[in-house]
Design an enzyme around this catalytic site. Structure first.
Site, PDB file in Angstrom:
ATOM      1  CE  LYS A 167      -2.736   3.304   1.568  1.00 12.86           C
ATOM      2  NZ  LYS A 167      -1.866   4.416   1.129  1.00 12.86           N
TER       3      LYS A 167
ATOM      4  N   GLY B 267       5.807   5.260   8.605  1.00  9.88           N
ATOM      5  CA  GLY B 267       4.977   6.453   8.521  1.00  9.88           C
ATOM      6  C   GLY B 267       5.018   7.201   9.829  1.00  9.88           C
ATOM      7  CB  SER B 268       3.031   9.937  11.092  1.00 12.51           C
ATOM      8  OG  SER B 268       1.705   9.471  10.933  1.00 12.51           O
ATOM      9  CB  THR B 269       4.283   8.607  16.099  1.00 10.50           C
ATOM     10  OG1 THR B 269       5.695   8.506  15.843  1.00 10.50           O
ATOM     11  CG2 THR B 269       3.989   8.018  17.462  1.00 10.50           C
ATOM     12  CD  GLU B 270      -1.100  10.880  16.801  1.00 14.28           C
ATOM     13  OE1 GLU B 270      -2.219  10.334  16.890  1.00 14.28           O
ATOM     14  OE2 GLU B 270      -0.333  10.991  17.770  1.00 14.28           O
TER      15      GLU B 270
ATOM     16  CD  GLU C 270      11.870   0.778  10.841  1.00 13.62           C
ATOM     17  OE1 GLU C 270      12.465   1.769  11.309  1.00 13.62           O
ATOM     18  OE2 GLU C 270      12.203  -0.389  11.071  1.00 13.62           O
TER      19      GLU C 270
ATOM     20  CB  CYS D 201      12.257   8.914   9.325  1.00  7.40           C
ATOM     21  SG  CYS D 201      13.424   7.821   8.508  1.00  7.40           S
TER      22      CYS D 201
ATOM     23  CD  GLU E 274       8.669  13.230  11.708  1.00  8.13           C
ATOM     24  OE1 GLU E 274       7.497  12.827  11.752  1.00  8.13           O
ATOM     25  OE2 GLU E 274       9.621  12.523  11.335  1.00  8.13           O
TER      26      GLU E 274
HETATM   27  P1  NAD Z   1       1.484   8.729   7.358  1.00  4.45           P
HETATM   28  O1  NAD Z   1       1.513   8.035   8.650  1.00  4.45           O
HETATM   29  O2  NAD Z   1       0.487   9.789   7.138  1.00  4.45           O
HETATM   30  O3  NAD Z   1       1.241   7.683   6.159  1.00  4.45           O
HETATM   31  C1  NAD Z   1       2.073   6.554   5.985  1.00  4.45           C
HETATM   32  C2  NAD Z   1       1.300   5.497   5.232  1.00  4.45           C
HETATM   33  O4  NAD Z   1       0.228   5.064   6.059  1.00  4.45           O
HETATM   34  C3  NAD Z   1       0.647   5.996   3.938  1.00  4.45           C
HETATM   35  O5  NAD Z   1       0.691   4.981   2.970  1.00  4.45           O
HETATM   36  C4  NAD Z   1      -0.788   6.244   4.358  1.00  4.45           C
HETATM   37  O6  NAD Z   1      -1.714   6.165   3.300  1.00  4.45           O
HETATM   38  C5  NAD Z   1      -0.986   5.107   5.341  1.00  4.45           C
HETATM   39  N1  NAD Z   1      -2.085   5.316   6.275  1.00  4.45           N
HETATM   40  C6  NAD Z   1      -2.592   6.485   6.733  1.00  4.45           C
HETATM   41  N2  NAD Z   1      -3.619   6.251   7.572  1.00  4.45           N
HETATM   42  C7  NAD Z   1      -3.768   4.906   7.648  1.00  4.45           C
HETATM   43  C8  NAD Z   1      -4.650   4.040   8.352  1.00  4.45           C
HETATM   44  N3  NAD Z   1      -5.599   4.502   9.152  1.00  4.45           N
HETATM   45  N4  NAD Z   1      -4.500   2.702   8.213  1.00  4.45           N
HETATM   46  C9  NAD Z   1      -3.531   2.206   7.426  1.00  4.45           C
HETATM   47  N5  NAD Z   1      -2.679   2.966   6.721  1.00  4.45           N
HETATM   48  C10 NAD Z   1      -2.795   4.304   6.829  1.00  4.45           C
HETATM   49  O7  NAD Z   1       2.947   9.237   7.119  1.00  4.45           O
HETATM   50  P2  NAD Z   1       3.468  10.120   5.914  1.00  4.45           P
HETATM   51  O8  NAD Z   1       3.009  11.514   6.156  1.00  4.45           O
HETATM   52  O9  NAD Z   1       3.133   9.464   4.611  1.00  4.45           O
HETATM   53  O10 NAD Z   1       5.049   9.994   6.097  1.00  4.45           O
HETATM   54  C11 NAD Z   1       5.754  10.814   6.935  1.00  4.45           C
HETATM   55  C12 NAD Z   1       6.045  10.099   8.224  1.00  4.45           C
HETATM   56  O11 NAD Z   1       6.753   8.899   7.970  1.00  4.45           O
HETATM   57  C13 NAD Z   1       6.933  10.917   9.123  1.00  4.45           C
HETATM   58  O12 NAD Z   1       6.508  10.836  10.452  1.00  4.45           O
HETATM   59  C14 NAD Z   1       8.290  10.242   8.959  1.00  4.45           C
HETATM   60  O13 NAD Z   1       9.180  10.450  10.002  1.00  4.45           O
HETATM   61  C15 NAD Z   1       7.903   8.822   8.810  1.00  4.45           C
HETATM   62  N6  NAD Z   1       8.971   8.049   8.183  1.00  4.45           N
HETATM   63  C16 NAD Z   1       9.664   7.144   8.942  1.00  4.45           C
HETATM   64  C17 NAD Z   1      10.716   6.423   8.381  1.00  4.45           C
HETATM   65  C18 NAD Z   1      11.483   5.402   9.193  1.00  4.45           C
HETATM   66  O14 NAD Z   1      12.102   4.543   8.602  1.00  4.45           O
HETATM   67  N7  NAD Z   1      11.468   5.469  10.503  1.00  4.45           N
HETATM   68  C19 NAD Z   1      11.069   6.633   7.056  1.00  4.45           C
HETATM   69  C20 NAD Z   1      10.363   7.574   6.328  1.00  4.45           C
HETATM   70  C21 NAD Z   1       9.306   8.270   6.900  1.00  4.45           C
END
Ligand code: NAD
Length: 498
Positions: A180, A233-236, A255, A291, A401
């Site tokens: 996804k 993705g994000s912590t939230e 991650e 990140c 962040e």
């Molecule tokens: P995000 O959490 O908004 O989205 C990440 C993914 O999750 C997307 O594909 C999104 O469509 C999906 N998603 C969103 N809501 C969902 C739900 N309810 N159920 C399932 N999937 C869902 O994050 P973003 O804005 O796309 O990315 C930025 C974040 O990612 C930042 O916090 C960044 O630090 C983090 N990040 C972490 C790493 C790491 O390796 N630690 C690497 C890159 C980015």
């Protein structure tokens, strides 16, 4: 060589075929360098997820599960070759989608995707069980088996590189995957999927469904036939996924974000630390949308003013903001409009909180006065490299962040204070330490609460080295053999010998 992308839209990849979303809905993906839509990707829903999971489940219990591991390894190697053949096209698609400079994607991201496939090919046929001595009445042995169908959810900042670490390990362990991508930058992942089938993978082993996180991502998280979700993705979002995965007791690996400290001591080699602080992670290609960004720059008070001036000079000399596809560009735009507005609002917030802009703080067209391409780039989401001085760790700009090219410089007076500030965050992804003192370096490696610590370097990442966070930066690891176990389940077998 025929290109992979044809026309102005690209469908899901399910069971070895390009398919339109069942609901007929498409999302526009915007090229952030110019602020205009350039391609449409599926705005799918649970029907597409059901289709993809069914295909993955059938592939798993079909030929994939029983395929000899060496053959699986060969397919991963063939995928590396196939991806390598299309590397430039894949890099161009990704950069058009998320604004990462093409030069960086071609030199860094795509070669690493290829190497990750080769690395995991090497691991695929070295998965061994164990025997355990119990006594004369029993023969006990342990098998490390795949989980079945794994859902992989990735963000928009480095889709292919992030994906490859997870997919390589999941496939090497013998799983089938449903991917996804992020709705803002899905095209490169939709495109690369075809490379696996072209390499000879059985149809259904690799599937991609594009759509909104709350729709497609959520359906994947709740699906009873998906045994694990590996998400970056994000912590939230990770919190939301944790709640919704609970009813089906899925395994989870996350991650997540960071607010990483990059600590410069007075004894640091400034020839290294200045470029390290200025170009490592925050003021580089991805415009701080990484990140591991060293977004809290902790500098010893005795060198604070001088160091910040040197960083400013370095940035002025080395950072060229521009269209991601221009090979002269060293820093691209923010990936999409909402994120651009978010970064702008944080710059405003920093000012209100009492931090002072040392340099930067310019947006969009303001960055291109006098440049030939000014008109074309006027619609792009550009933010100049921005440094706040006089920041304190209790400010929101130092705690949250931002995910943009914005760094907060915080002074410190001694080692204990540096460590206390560095660890005073709910994140724990990465940290940098710049010093010539070996004892100090080891103390900080030991005491920093972060999953990666770099000494006299920043943002070194390699497919053989485990990568992941402490605290609210996540759990589970990508890369390295350690991550393989995250895609396996352990079976203990007992044979009666009495
Ligand atoms: P995000 O959490 O908004 O989205 C990440 C993914 O999750 C997307 O594909 C999104 O469509 C999906 N998603 C969103 N809501 C969902 C739900 N309810 N159920 C399932 N999937 C869902 O994050 P973003 O804005 O796309 O990315 C930025 C974040 O990612 C930042 O916090 C960044 O630090 C983090 N990040 C972490 C790493 C790491 O390796 N630690 C690497 C890159 C980015």
């Amino acid at each position: 060589m025929a290109g992979l992308l044809h026309g102005d839209r690209i469908g899901n990849w399910i069971d070895g075929r390009r398919v339109d979303p069942a609901n007929g809905e498409w999302l526009e993906s915007v090229d952030p360098s110019v602020g205009k839509a350039w391609i449409r990707v599926p705005g799918g829903d649970a029907q597409d997820v059901d289709h993809a999971v069914a295909a993955a489940k059938a592939a798993f219990s079909g030929s994939w599960r029983s395929m000899p591991a060496t053959q699986r390894a060969g397919l991963l190697r063939a995928a590396a070759v196939e991806i390598g053949k299309h590397a430039e096209e894949l890099a161009t698609i990704e950069c058009r989608d998320n604004g990462k400079p093409l030069a960086e994607a071609i030199a860094g991201d795509l070669p690493s995707v290829v190497e990750m496939m080769n690395y995991w090919a090497g691991a695929a046929d070295k998965i061994h069980g164990e025997t355990i001595e119990i006594g004369p009445t029993s023969h006990n042995f342990v098998r490390h088996e795949p989980l079945g169908v794994v859902g992989i959810i990735v963000p928009w900042n480095s889709p292919l590189a992030i994906l490859a670490a997870k997919v390589g390990a999941a496939l090497a362990a013998g799983n089938c995957v449903v991917l996804k991508p992020a709705e803002q930058a899905a095209a490169s992942i939709l495109t690369i999927a075809a490379c696996f089938d072209a390499a000879g993978f059985p149809h259904g082993v690799v599937n991609v469904v594009s759509g909104l996180g709350e729709v497609v991502g959520d359906a994947l998280v709740r699906h009873p036939d998906v045994r694990k979700i590996a998400m970056t993705g994000s912590t939230e979002t990770a919190r939301r996924i944790s709640e919704r995965a609970a009813p089906t007791l899925k395994q989870l690996a996350f991650e997540l974000g960071g607010k990483s400290p990059n600590i410069v001591f007075a004894d640091a080699d400034l020839e290294l630390a200045v470029p390290g602080a200025s170009t490592s992670a925050v003021f580089t290609g991805g415009a701080g949308q990484t990140c591991v960004a060293g977004s809290r720059l902790l500098v010893h008070a005795s060198i604070y003013d001088d160091f910040l001036e040197r960083v400013e000079r370095h940035v002025a000399m080395h950072v060229r903001l521009g269209n991601a596809l221009d090979r002269q560009t060293t820093m691209g735009p923010i990936a999409f409009a909402a994120q651009y507005e978010k970064v702008k609002s944080y710059v405003e917030l920093g000012r209100k909180e009492g931090a002072e802009i040392a340099f930067g703080g310019r947006f969009g067209p303001e960055n291109f006065d006098g440049r030939e391409e000014a008109e074309a780039l006027a619609g792009g989401y550009f933010v100049s490299p921005t440094l706040f001085r006089g920041a304190t760790n209790d400010m929101r700009v130092c705690r949250e962040e931002i995910f943009g090219p914005v760094t907060c410089a915080i002074p410190f007076h001694d080692d204990d204070e540096a460590l206390a500030i560095a660890n005073d965050t709910h994140y724990g992804l990465a940290a940098g330490v710049w010093t010539r003192d070996l004892k100090r370096a080891h103390r900080f490696v030991r005491d920093l609460e972060a999953g990666a610590v770099w000494v006299n370097a920043y943002r070194r990442i390699h497919w053989a080295a485990p990568f992941g966070g402490y605290k609210e930066s996540g759990y589970g690891r990508d890369s390295g053999l350690e991550s393989l176990r995250g895609y396996q389940q352990t079976k203990t077998a007992w044979i009666d010998l009495s």
